[in-house]
Scaffold this motif. Structure first.
Motif, mmCIF file in Angstrom:
data_model
loop_
_atom_site.group_PDB
_atom_site.id
_atom_site.type_symbol
_atom_site.label_atom_id
_atom_site.label_comp_id
_atom_site.label_asym_id
_atom_site.label_seq_id
_atom_site.Cartn_x
_atom_site.Cartn_y
_atom_site.Cartn_z
ATOM 1 N N CYS B 47 22.282 44.507 38.522
ATOM 2 C CA CYS B 47 22.115 45.561 37.518
ATOM 3 C C CYS B 47 23.414 46.255 37.112
ATOM 4 N N GLY B 48 24.436 46.195 37.941
ATOM 5 C CA GLY B 48 25.733 46.765 37.581
ATOM 6 C C GLY B 48 25.847 48.274 37.704
ATOM 7 N N ALA B 49 24.799 48.968 38.181
ATOM 8 C CA ALA B 49 24.875 50.432 38.298
ATOM 9 C C ALA B 49 25.951 50.859 39.295
ATOM 10 N N CYS B 50 26.265 49.999 40.242
ATOM 11 C CA CYS B 50 27.230 50.348 41.296
ATOM 12 C C CYS B 50 28.642 49.885 40.966
ATOM 13 N N THR B 51 28.883 49.483 39.713
ATOM 14 C CA THR B 51 30.188 48.916 39.353
ATOM 15 C C THR B 51 31.334 49.908 39.598
ATOM 16 N N VAL B 52 32.358 49.433 40.270
ATOM 17 C CA VAL B 52 33.609 50.178 40.426
ATOM 18 C C VAL B 52 34.742 49.213 40.065
ATOM 19 N N MET B 53 35.960 49.722 40.003
ATOM 20 C CA MET B 53 37.091 48.828 39.761
ATOM 21 C C MET B 53 37.825 48.578 41.073
ATOM 22 N N LEU B 54 38.068 47.304 41.353
ATOM 23 C CA LEU B 54 38.822 46.905 42.540
ATOM 24 C C LEU B 54 40.067 46.190 42.034
ATOM 25 N N ASP B 55 41.227 46.766 42.303
ATOM 26 C CA ASP B 55 42.477 46.252 41.740
ATOM 27 C C ASP B 55 42.340 46.011 40.233
ATOM 28 N N GLY B 56 41.683 46.930 39.561
ATOM 29 C CA GLY B 56 41.579 46.871 38.099
ATOM 30 C C GLY B 56 40.453 46.015 37.565
ATOM 31 N N GLN B 57 39.746 45.291 38.441
ATOM 32 C CA GLN B 57 38.659 44.431 37.964
ATOM 33 C C GLN B 57 37.312 45.044 38.297
ATOM 34 N N ALA B 58 36.372 44.883 37.377
ATOM 35 C CA ALA B 58 35.022 45.392 37.618
ATOM 36 C C ALA B 58 34.353 44.556 38.700
ATOM 37 N N VAL B 59 33.801 45.214 39.713
ATOM 38 C CA VAL B 59 33.054 44.519 40.773
ATOM 39 C C VAL B 59 31.799 45.326 41.102
ATOM 40 N N ASN B 60 30.800 44.645 41.683
ATOM 41 C CA ASN B 60 29.614 45.344 42.162
ATOM 42 C C ASN B 60 29.918 45.874 43.561
ATOM 43 N N SER B 61 29.903 47.202 43.735
ATOM 44 C CA SER B 61 30.271 47.726 45.055
ATOM 45 C C SER B 61 29.189 47.458 46.096
ATOM 46 N N CYS B 62 28.005 47.027 45.666
ATOM 47 C CA CYS B 62 26.956 46.665 46.629
ATOM 48 C C CYS B 62 27.213 45.303 47.256
ATOM 49 N N LEU B 63 28.118 44.521 46.665
ATOM 50 C CA LEU B 63 28.385 43.173 47.178
ATOM 51 C C LEU B 63 29.755 43.082 47.850
ATOM 52 N N VAL B 64 30.383 44.226 48.088
ATOM 53 C CA VAL B 64 31.702 44.228 48.720
ATOM 54 C C VAL B 64 31.588 44.953 50.053
ATOM 55 N N LEU B 65 32.121 44.371 51.105
ATOM 56 C CA LEU B 65 32.193 45.097 52.375
ATOM 57 C C LEU B 65 33.393 46.034 52.303
ATOM 58 N N THR B 66 33.231 47.240 52.791
ATOM 59 C CA THR B 66 34.336 48.198 52.742
ATOM 60 C C THR B 66 35.563 47.634 53.456
ATOM 61 N N ALA B 67 35.328 46.928 54.555
ATOM 62 C CA ALA B 67 36.460 46.350 55.289
ATOM 63 C C ALA B 67 37.268 45.393 54.422
ATOM 64 N N GLN B 68 36.634 44.830 53.386
ATOM 65 C CA GLN B 68 37.341 43.888 52.521
ATOM 66 C C GLN B 68 38.323 44.572 51.574
ATOM 67 N N VAL B 69 38.211 45.885 51.389
ATOM 68 C CA VAL B 69 39.111 46.547 50.431
ATOM 69 C C VAL B 69 40.350 47.117 51.125
ATOM 70 N N ASP B 70 40.517 46.784 52.404
ATOM 71 C CA ASP B 70 41.706 47.235 53.126
ATOM 72 C C ASP B 70 42.968 46.845 52.350
ATOM 73 N N GLY B 71 43.817 47.838 52.090
ATOM 74 C CA GLY B 71 45.084 47.575 51.392
ATOM 75 C C GLY B 71 44.952 47.463 49.883
ATOM 76 N N ARG B 72 43.765 47.706 49.351
ATOM 77 C CA ARG B 72 43.569 47.509 47.917
ATOM 78 C C ARG B 72 43.270 48.821 47.199
ATOM 79 N N GLU B 73 43.080 48.726 45.877
ATOM 80 C CA GLU B 73 42.921 49.930 45.082
ATOM 81 C C GLU B 73 41.524 49.982 44.466
ATOM 82 N N VAL B 74 40.823 51.069 44.751
ATOM 83 C CA VAL B 74 39.454 51.234 44.253
ATOM 84 C C VAL B 74 39.427 52.418 43.292
#
Lengths: 319, 158
Positions: B47-74
């Motif tokens: 549905c895309g309601a949880c969309t955030v930007m990860l390193d400038g790209q749109a991603v579904n934050s429900c499909l990303v583990l927080t541990a995966q964003v280590d060192g990155r920009e949200v």
């Protein structure tokens, strides 16, 4: 959701004394555990990832872009005892263009495939299929390797990979082996990989200049849809317009992505202008073995396979 | 289960947290950091309601583990615009009445922001494609697409 739960329930869960002992050891080190603990393994090198894979096998759930695995484990994420995250391994994100082969790291995203100008130019089937995976959010995260390893018969990259005669490099601590895309998939969500292996790279022979190709995805809507069927058709012609090689691959019409070999035999050696597009469509429809499910009936899939094959060949003839 | 230490940039601020290995970025943002602009709709990337930007790209934050964003920009919807003024996209959504119940709006804004950061003069078709992964169940999409077009023009004029 029922579907993905059922699929996921078959995955072995982490258990066993060695594994638990290791977890205890790490917890003794202190409360703050950096990324890379037994619960969450995030190696930066492929070598380390393969060591973890050898040590933990199915006990650690491998995660790349997460667009399949996070859905499989929806509302059950706490059941995962250990993750092996591949996203920090830069080597797996590279694309290398050689004179004879194009090498794609398994962690290359759909978005990269869809937007990279050299991929669009050299591997249009793959670029176009990547641009139709899910939506932008999925393309930003989902990886080529993930699409392959998930091994859904409806995986969008799979028919193009078969048409390009891709080969997959599987690595483990004891070395590497190369498997042809056609031999990799053994059934719905099943493949030849062992629990010690990781998919490292996809190697595709650089298509000759002037190769004709057509990609088609059929689904109930344009975005965010699992394909009802996919087709990747590729023809190599000589300067007399004679077809020297033909590869016709289809997805979601059999337990695994398939090539329609009788259609290929019919096309090869004939002049493009002499091909009966209608006959080609019939041959394709005869070679598939689809099932009826929520994404289409057997009749629908046979009819659409025939029609899109025929249309693709008519399109080539008009060019 | 041991927690994982994660450090990343969230809306231009460096943060460091201890999270569960299986914790979703969506839950970290909403429940741990109390940034509730990001919404949970389906939870499975549809549905895309949880969309955030990860390193400038749109991603579904429900499909990303927080541990995966280590060192990155949200970046979340709270990170759009500045202290004093809203982002041009937000203003365009207001001007074009592209909001009804508002549940899809943060996700729409983040997908549109990722598009405009990438492409300065998108076509209507580009906009529709960029918003393919975001569902709206009440306004319809016309005003939303018009708002994004207007924001793109406003930014082009700057």
């Amino acid at each position: 959701m029922e579907n993905s739960r059922r699929n996921a329930s078959g995955r072995p869960k982490a258990s066993g004394s060695d594994f638990e002992a290791e977890q205890e050891n790490i917890q003794e080190l202190g409360r703050e555990v950096p990324v890379g603990s037994a619960d969450y393994l995030a190696p930066k090198s492929l070598k380390k990832a393969l060591e973890y894979r050898s040590r933990y096998g199915y006990k650690a759930v491998v995660i790349a872009g997460g667009t399949d695995i996070m859905v499989d484990y929806f509302e059950r994420l706490s059941e995962v005892s250990s993750w092996l995250d591949l996203t920090k391994i830069q080597d797996l994100k590279e694309i290398k263009f050689g004179p004879e082969k194009i090498r794609l790291g398994s962690m290359v995203t759909h978005r990269k495939l869809a937007t990279d100008s050299r991929i669009r130019e050299n591997l249009p089937l793959l670029a176009e299929s990547a641009s139709e995976v899910g939506a932008w959010q999925i393309q930003s995260r989902g990886t080529l390797g993930g699409n392959i390893v998930t091994s859904s018969p409806a995986g969008d990259a799979l028919a193009p990979l078969l048409a390009y005669q891709a080969r997959f490099i599987l690595g483990s601590v004891s070395g590497q082996r190369e498997v042809a895309a056609e031999d990799f998939f053994t059934g719905p969500k099943e493949n030849v990989m062992t629990q010690e292996e990781l998919l490292i790279e996809v190697v595709i022979p650089t298509p000759r200049e002037g190769t004709l190709s057509r990609w088609k995805k059929v689904g109930k809507r344009k975005a965010m849809i699992i394909s009802s069927l996919t087709m990747a058709l590729l023809l190599e012609l000589d300067d007399k317009d004679e077809i020297t090689a033909a590869r016709a691959a289809y997805g979601a019409v059999a337990p695994r992505p398939i090539r329609a070999t009788e259609l290929e035999v019919y096309l090869t050696g004939r002049k493009l202008t002499e091909i009966s597009a209608g006959k080609a469509g019939e041959l394709a429809a005869q070679e598939i073995s689809p099932i009826t499910d929520i994404r289409g009936t057997v009749d629908f899939r046979c009819q659409v396979t025939r029609d899109i094959t025929e249309q693709a060949l008519l399109g080539f003839q008009q060019e | 289960m041991s927690k994982v230490k994660v450090a990343f940039t969230l809306n231009d601020q460096e943060i460091s947290l201890l999270v569960q290995p299986g914790e979703r970025l969506l839950d970290t943002i909403r429940d741990r950091l109390n940034l509730t602009g990001t919404k949970e709709g389906c939870g499975v990337g549809e549905c895309g309601a949880c969309t955030v930007m990860l390193d400038g790209q749109a991603v579904n934050s429900c499909l990303v583990l927080t541990a995966q964003v280590d060192g990155r920009e949200v970046r979340t919807v709270e990170g759009l615009g500045g202290e004093e003024e809203v982002d041009k996209l937000q203003q365009a959504f207001i001007d074009h009445q592209a909001v009804q119940c508002g549940f899809c709006t943060p996700g729409m804004l983040m997908s549109a922001r990722a598009l405009l950061n990438d492409t300065s003069s998108p076509t209507r078709e580009d906009i529709k494609t960029a918003l393919d992964g975001n569902l709206c169940r009440c306004t319809g999409y016309k005003q939303i697409v018009e708002a994004v077009e207007a924001a793109a023009e406003a930014e082009g004029a700057d």
